[in-house]
Design a protein around this motif. Structure first.
Motif, PDB file in Angstrom:
ATOM      1  N   SER A  24       0.564  -1.219  -0.099  1.00 51.30           N
ATOM      2  CA  SER A  24      -0.113  -0.124   0.123  1.00 51.30           C
ATOM      3  C   SER A  24       0.880   1.217  -0.022  1.00 51.30           C
ATOM      4  N   PRO A  25       0.372   2.396  -0.356  1.00 51.81           N
ATOM      5  CA  PRO A  25       0.956   3.761  -0.330  1.00 51.81           C
ATOM      6  C   PRO A  25       2.008   3.895   0.770  1.00 51.81           C
ATOM      7  N   THR A  26       1.607   3.443   2.144  1.00 51.03           N
ATOM      8  CA  THR A  26       2.632   3.772   3.130  1.00 51.03           C
ATOM      9  C   THR A  26       3.252   2.488   3.764  1.00 51.03           C
ATOM     10  N   ASP A  27       3.036   1.397   2.968  1.00 55.33           N
ATOM     11  CA  ASP A  27       3.407   0.002   3.194  1.00 55.33           C
ATOM     12  C   ASP A  27       2.903  -0.527   4.380  1.00 55.33           C
ATOM     13  N   ASN A  99      -6.446   6.463  -2.441  1.00 49.57           N
ATOM     14  CA  ASN A  99      -5.040   6.091  -2.673  1.00 49.57           C
ATOM     15  C   ASN A  99      -4.686   4.698  -2.349  1.00 49.57           C
ATOM     16  N   TYR A 100      -4.198   4.178  -3.879  1.00 52.72           N
ATOM     17  CA  TYR A 100      -4.135   2.632  -3.570  1.00 52.72           C
ATOM     18  C   TYR A 100      -2.911   2.492  -4.765  1.00 52.72           C
ATOM     19  N   LYS A 101      -2.224   1.156  -4.765  1.00 52.32           N
ATOM     20  CA  LYS A 101      -1.500   0.681  -5.674  1.00 52.32           C
ATOM     21  C   LYS A 101      -2.220  -0.275  -6.157  1.00 52.32           C
ATOM     22  N   GLU A 102      -2.072  -0.714  -7.622  1.00 53.44           N
ATOM     23  CA  GLU A 102      -2.988  -1.851  -8.363  1.00 53.44           C
ATOM     24  C   GLU A 102      -2.095  -2.575  -8.975  1.00 53.44           C
ATOM     25  N   LEU A 103      -2.186  -3.962  -9.031  1.00 49.62           N
ATOM     26  CA  LEU A 103      -1.501  -5.014  -9.545  1.00 49.62           C
ATOM     27  C   LEU A 103      -2.550  -5.661 -10.343  1.00 49.62           C
TER      28      LEU A 103
END
Length: 683
Positions: A24-27, A99-103
């Motif tokens: 995630s954005p802040t791990d 706010n996210y990361k996508e795979l």
């Protein structure tokens, strides 16, 4: 086996395995997706490097064409980062960060192209399956989905039995290993229609707490063109269990197609579970371009008197409640106290003989009973500054409702009515469908979309569990979809004292609930001396529910005559807002207590609700969310010292305090009790 061969096999196994990880954005949260030598995919979820979801399955089984999509060739991998904000039409806060990361894993199996998409937020994860347009694969039927959630221990669980047709069960609190849905359901005698799935099936949202204090919530988001997801338990593994249609199929699809998101919200603080906006963020933006006509409301209801035996829905029998003079009485009271509307149930012909008869043609939704002068009442309501709220009990004859929706909605527009409460009591028609099947999920969404075309707001009862679609259809403002306040009158189990401390962690994770709070008369033999049911709540707790159980449509549920002797307590119901600029989850623990503060939309006024289960407790917290260097007048509506939800539920005290951001708020919650507070900034 010799040592050389063992080392060789281990090398081959490690070489064959593929692994992908995204944080995630802040791990705070991370996902690891692994593919073994058998080409099966599994995922894991970690919170601060601690495993939360152990290796769990992914994949689908199709019935037509008959394919197992569980062992894949990985064609490629994409990733992206999103960080933005959006403003809800109404809600608990005025702005939401997304706010996210996508795979994305691009996969192929048996010639079929499919993506698995993961999004990782700082408060949890979501994943879904996507089928792009492709040659030689267009229409298909889903037989099973293998998405699973394997827990890392025998957590405490807050759950209700898996059921295709109702979510109105009492919540259970057990270890995972102690889940027995059939035993829990056997205690229930007051639910109209049930379709139990089996001993080891539960519904989502599912709330869990580990021994070491991690909170885990499993649900789904953006439920569109797909059946609801329940969960089958085997050991510590929960696997997706989709609701079938009349012939046993789960979903009919055509590419391009995506499933709903499967969601896991996780934190070491219960308060952060309630503050999560992950499910909302996984839904599409509003499809309604001009939303200025959508307005949160507080309304009275000519409704509770039918539940307590004063009146009835049908005209036959001589106790018809929805008559002109009686409704005028509600309009007078609602207008006097500044409410927005009056809901009227039993106004239309057809109530006499439908229940239990699985009858197709029941209501036409445009024909009032002879004693209900709708034109007179709409004009009378307008003269008092409010509107009638329409009730459409479909009797679960949904094909009938589909045929008549346009006429019914145009009728509402012609009468100046802009909000409808829909109901789905009974077994579904088309016969063999279920409340949570794909066909019905599509129906609820069609209602929201069609109602929007007529500028109408919707409050659905007996509908599927919400999944954040009020972002996409902000006119779908609330739903019941759980055991609501009407079950206070259920003779068998009723509503226990902990129920409303569990709902925020379960049902409300997906969206606002029309719980219908505000009951002031707790002994329900007021009009029928044979009744033994009671409301298991103090009066102060009923006030606090307006804050702890969020809805932009809040009902003022009791009868005018029950409010009149207690207008000092009733003042909180008049004052409390239904739309908010900010929300602070002050303290919470599922099944125990919840305290929430909310700032009214465009005002310098805060409201606090604090509730407890059957255990009395002292509450103390800082008011550091208030504007610094300002003084506030705090009105506390709290349990009296001798209040008790069983012995003395209507005892309350109203007191005034002056406070600042440096103050500490303290009070005592009695058994089954609560405290409601308004904080008005002084000039």
């Amino acid at each position: 086996m010799n040592k050389t061969l063992l080392l060789l096999l281990l090398s081959v196994s490690l070489f064959a395995q593929k692994s992908f990880k995204i944080a995630s954005p802040t791990d705070q949260i991370s996902i690891q997706v692994s593919q073994g030598a058998d080409r099966a995919l599994k995922y894991q979820v970690f919170y601060k490097a601690k495993e939360v979801i152990a290796a769990s399955d992914l994949g689908l089984t199709l019935k037509k064409p008959a394919l197992e999509l569980r062992k894949f060739q990985i064609l490629g991998v994409d990733s992206t980062i999103v960080d933005g904000t959006w403003k809800p039409v109404w809600g608990e806060v005025k702005e939401i960060r997304n706010n996210y990361k996508e795979l994305t894993l691009h996969l192929k199996e048996s010639g079929v192209l499919m993506d698995v998409i993961f999004r990782v937020f700082d408060d949890g994860i979501g994943f879904r399956y996507f089928f792009p347009s492709q040659d030689n694969f267009n229409h298909f039927i889903v037989d099973n989905e293998w998405s699973s959630f394997t827990m890392t221990g025998d957590h405490n669980a807050f759950w209700i039995p898996g059921d295709y047709d109702t979510n109105e069960y009492t919540y259970q609190r057990t270890k995972i290993s102690e889940i027995d849905a059939l035993a829990a359901a056997a205690k229930e005698k007051d639910i109209a229609v049930t379709s139990l799935m089996g001993k080891n099936f539960v519904q989502t949202p599912l709330m869990l707490k580990s021994v070491d204090g991690l909170y885990v919530n499993v649900h789904e988001a953006a439920l569109v063109n797909y059946p609801a997801m329940h969960l089958k338990l085997e050991g510590l593994e929960f696997t997706s269990a989709l609701v079938p249609d009349a012939v046993g199929n789960k979903a009919y699809a055509q590419t391009p197609f995506n499933t709903p998101w499967r969601t896991v919200v996780v934190s070491n603080k219960a308060e952060q579970i309630l503050a999560s906006k992950l499910i909302l963020n996984l839904n599409e933006p509003s499809k309604i371009k001009d939303s200025t006509w959508i307005k949160p409301q507080k309304f009275m209801g000519m409704w509770w008197e039918m539940h307590v035996g004063k009146a009835n829905w049908p005209l036959a029998g001589g106790k018809h409640g929805a008559n002109t003079e009686n409704v005028k009485r509600y309009i007078d009271f609602a207008g006097k106290h500044g409410f927005d509307g009056v809901l009227v149930e039993g106004w239309n012909t057809g109530w006499e003989d439908w229940f239990g008869n699985w009858k197709e043609e029941v209501f036409d939704f445009v024909t009032p009973y002879a004693d209900y002068q709708i034109d007179t009442l709409t004009k009378y309501a307008a003269s008092k500054g409010l509107k009638l709220i329409m009730h459409h009990e479909t009797s679960s004859s949904v094909t009938n409702y589909e045929r008549r929706m346009d006429a019914a909605y145009q009728f509402m527009v012609d009468k100046g009515i802009n909000t409808v409460k829909t109901g789905y009591v009974g077994k579904i028609i088309p016969r063999g469908e279920h409340h949570d099947s794909q066909w019905m999920v599509n129906h609820y969404n069609r209602v929201a979309e069609k109602a929007a075309n007529y500028h109408l707001m919707v409050d659905s009862h007996e509908s599927v569990h919400p999944t954040g679609l009020h972002r996409t259809y902000p006119n779908w403002m609330a739903a019941e979809a759980a055991r609501g306040s009407e079950f206070n009158n259920a003779p068998t189990l009723g509503i226990n004292a902990e129920h409303t401390t569990i709902l925020p962690f379960t049902r409300l994770m997906g969206g606002p609930m029309d719980y219908t709070p505000g009951l002031f008369h707790m002994n329900l033999n007021q009009f029928d001396s044979t009744r033994t049911t009671k409301v298991r709540s103090t009066l102060a707790k009923q006030l606090a529910l307006y804050v702890t159980l969020y809805s932009p449509l809040q009902m003022v549920a009791d009868l005018p005559e029950n409010y009149e002797p207690k207008l000092d307590a009733f003042q909180f119901i008049k004052d409390v807002a239904v739309d908010w600029d900010d929300t602070k989850i002050i303290t919470a623990e599922p099944g125990e207590f919840v305290t929430i503060a909310r700032k009214a939309k465009n005002k310098d006024t805060w409201f606090i609700g604090s509730i407890t289960n059957a255990t009395a407790r002292n509450m103390s917290f800082d008011l550091d969310f208030l504007d610094p260097d300002k003084t506030y007048e705090a009105l506390l509506y709290r349990d009296a010292d001798d209040a008790d939800f069983e012995k003395n539920p209507e005892a309350y005290i109203v007191e005034k305090r002056l406070v600042t951001a440096k103050s500490k708020m303290t009070f005592r919650l009695q058994r089954g009790g609560g405290c409601a507070i308004s904080l008005r900034r002084l000039n």
